[in-house]
Design an enzyme around this catalytic site. Structure first.
Site, short mmCIF file in Angstrom:
data_model
loop_
_atom_site.label_atom_id
_atom_site.label_comp_id
_atom_site.label_asym_id
_atom_site.label_seq_id
_atom_site.Cartn_x
_atom_site.Cartn_y
_atom_site.Cartn_z
N LEU A 1 6.23 35.97 64.68
CA LEU A 1 5.23 35.18 63.99
C LEU A 1 5.15 35.61 62.53
CD1 LEU A 1 2.91 33.11 64.39
CD2 LEU A 1 1.42 35.04 64.89
N LYS B 1 8.68 42.18 47.70
CA LYS B 1 7.68 42.63 46.72
C LYS B 1 7.34 44.10 46.95
CE LYS B 1 7.92 38.35 45.89
NZ LYS B 1 9.23 37.77 46.29
N HIS C 1 -12.19 40.75 27.48
CA HIS C 1 -11.35 41.57 26.59
C HIS C 1 -11.54 43.05 26.95
CE1 HIS C 1 -9.46 42.98 22.88
NE2 HIS C 1 -10.49 43.81 22.74
#
Length: 462
Positions: free
Chosen positions: A42, A55, A439
């Site tokens: 699965l 990854k 920022h």
């Protein structure tokens, strides 16, 4: 239940990968009685042989690079090498945790999960190892496998596929990678981080050739800086064993030698011998043909994922599977805009995009109607801190919406979510420029690019 001939499911799904299990989970959530058939594990390619393990390898490579380069940040560290067994354990632990979670999800939704090899036996049934599973509707989601070229045999020894590369018991000293698309450049990046001498062979004129040409050129520049070699614009001709490895010959006679050859020219659909043609399903080169609602020409059969000729991305499979489940449950569904799907190549640096390329925009709207702007990450504080180079390129229809966002740089994959909203909501540059971005973040670069495109640049030159 599957052994009971009187049981007729609302939906029988052949294939438990991204598209199949997404349809199963959503269908069951909407009250459909669902059977999900899978011959392997699965989760399919993405979880076991694709997105997740690659990854994990790339992150291990990133950690290795950080150890090597720690001194530039004032941190004393030493790099002692790669323990490939430990890397595989880390990778496999990630997969195992996600796999168990997915199994629990399927069980909790009361999906009937059937392990075995399925074969489409009628427009409303799938035979699984001698059992017939009947359904009012059948969804085909049998996925894909690595492709090769005529005369090029992948043997799992010196000539390998991405499946083999994910379980390789060593870090190769040298590697030739045939194919400069997503799979090829991701393995090139990971292996280079592990210490492999890498050469990529791509027959087209650029790496990641489906991306905007500017992104391809930026990646090529970054790869040169990293010492990743590549040969572009000449196609493969042959491969042969040498005493110590493999020799590859190109169409122009040029040769390359390495310990291993990774064939990464893409993936082909799994459809042969599964009964699709016998049931009259329209097909092309092994792909099952569907309309915008994922319906085949057989009214009781739909198909999703890598089996159909759409983008071969796990999140596309998820979306297609959900679309089918919702359509069958009677909900109003909207066809997928494939240009609006975010695309990320997780090499170092990352390449991320959504929308169309500048070349495609000019083709559609005319060259005089297209505006392109590049924002260099050198002007972004967080990117400077991370010491990553790259650009964000915006493609806009003149006086209109942004139709393409193309980004190159470390962690750009994490910025593509907002880019997706900008494209899919047909945002004007001035509308994005009104939003306040935190920022210092790399996300701020996306805002700054739109400020510049709106005619009021802040940390960039006019």
């Amino acid at each position: 239940m599957a052994n009971d001939a009187s049981t007729v499911f609302d939906l029988v799904i052949l294939g438990g990968g991204s598209g199949g299990y997404a349809a199963a989970l959503r269908g069951a959530q909407l009250g459909l009685d669902v059977a999900l058939i899978e011959k392997n594990k699965l989760g399919g390619t993405c979880l076991h042989n694709g997105c997740i393990p690659t990854k994990a390898l790339l992150h291990a490579g990133e950690v290795a690079d950080q150890a090597r380069e720690a001194e530039q940040f004032g941190v004393k560290a030493s790099f002692e090498g790669i323990d490939i067994k430990a890397v595989h354990k880390y990778k496999d632990d990630v997969i195992s945790g996600l796999y168990k979670g997915l199994q629990g999800l399927v069980a909790s939704r009361k999906v009937t999960y059937i392990e075995g090899t399925g074969h489409l036996s009628s427009p409303t049934s799938v035979d699984v190892d001698g059992r017939r599973v009947e359904g009012r509707h059948v969804l085909l989601a049998t996925g894909s496998v690595p492709k090769s070229l005529p005369g090029l045999e992948i043997d799992g020894n010196r000539i390998i596929s991405s499946d083999h590369a994910l379980t390789l018991d060593r870090v190769p000293e040298s590697a030739i990678i045939l194919g400069g698309g997503v799979i090829g450049v991701e393995f090139a990046s990971a292996w280079k981080s592990f210490g492999t001498d890498v050469t990529v062979i791509e027959g087209l004129k650029h790496l990641v050739p489906v991306e905007d040409e500017n992104s391809s050129k930026l990646l090529e520049r970054a790869f040169r800086k990293r010492g990743i070699k590549f040969n572009l614009g000449t196609f493969f001709q042959s491969a042969e064993y040498t005493e110590t490895g493999v020799k590859v010959t190109l169409a122009d006679g040029k040769t390359f030698e390495a310990e291993v050859l990774l064939v990464a020219i893409g993936r082909g659909p799994v459809s042969a011998g599964l009964g699709y043609e016998e049931q009259g399903i329209a097909m092309d080169r092994g792909y099952v043909l569907v309309d915008e609602y994922m319906r085949t020409n057989v009214p009781t059969i739909s198909a999703v994922g890598d089996l159909v000729p759409t983008l071969q991305l796990a999140h596309v499979g998820f979306a297609e599977g959900i679309l089918v489940a919702e359509r069958l449950a009677g909900l109003k569904t909207v066809p997928i805009d494939y240009d609006g799907v975010p695309r990320v190549t997780y090499c170092h640096p990352e390449v991320a995009s959504v929308g169309i390329t500048e070349a495609k925009a000019k083709e559609i709207y005319g060259a005089d109607k297209v505006v392109a702007l590049k924002y260099n990450l050198a002007g972004n504080g967080k990117s400077k801190i991370l010491k990553t180079a790259g650009e964000i390129k915006l493609v806009q229809v003149k006086d209109g919406a942004v139709v393409g966002v193309h980004m190159v740089g470390d962690r750009m994959g994490e910025q593509v979510g907002e880019a997706q909203l900008i494209y899919n909501w047909e945002a004007l540059p001035a509308e994005v420029a009104q939003l306040i971005h935190a920022h210092p973040t790399q996300n701020e670069a996306l805002g700054e690019a739109h400020l510049a495109l709106a005619g009021k640049p802040l940390h960039s030159h006019d």
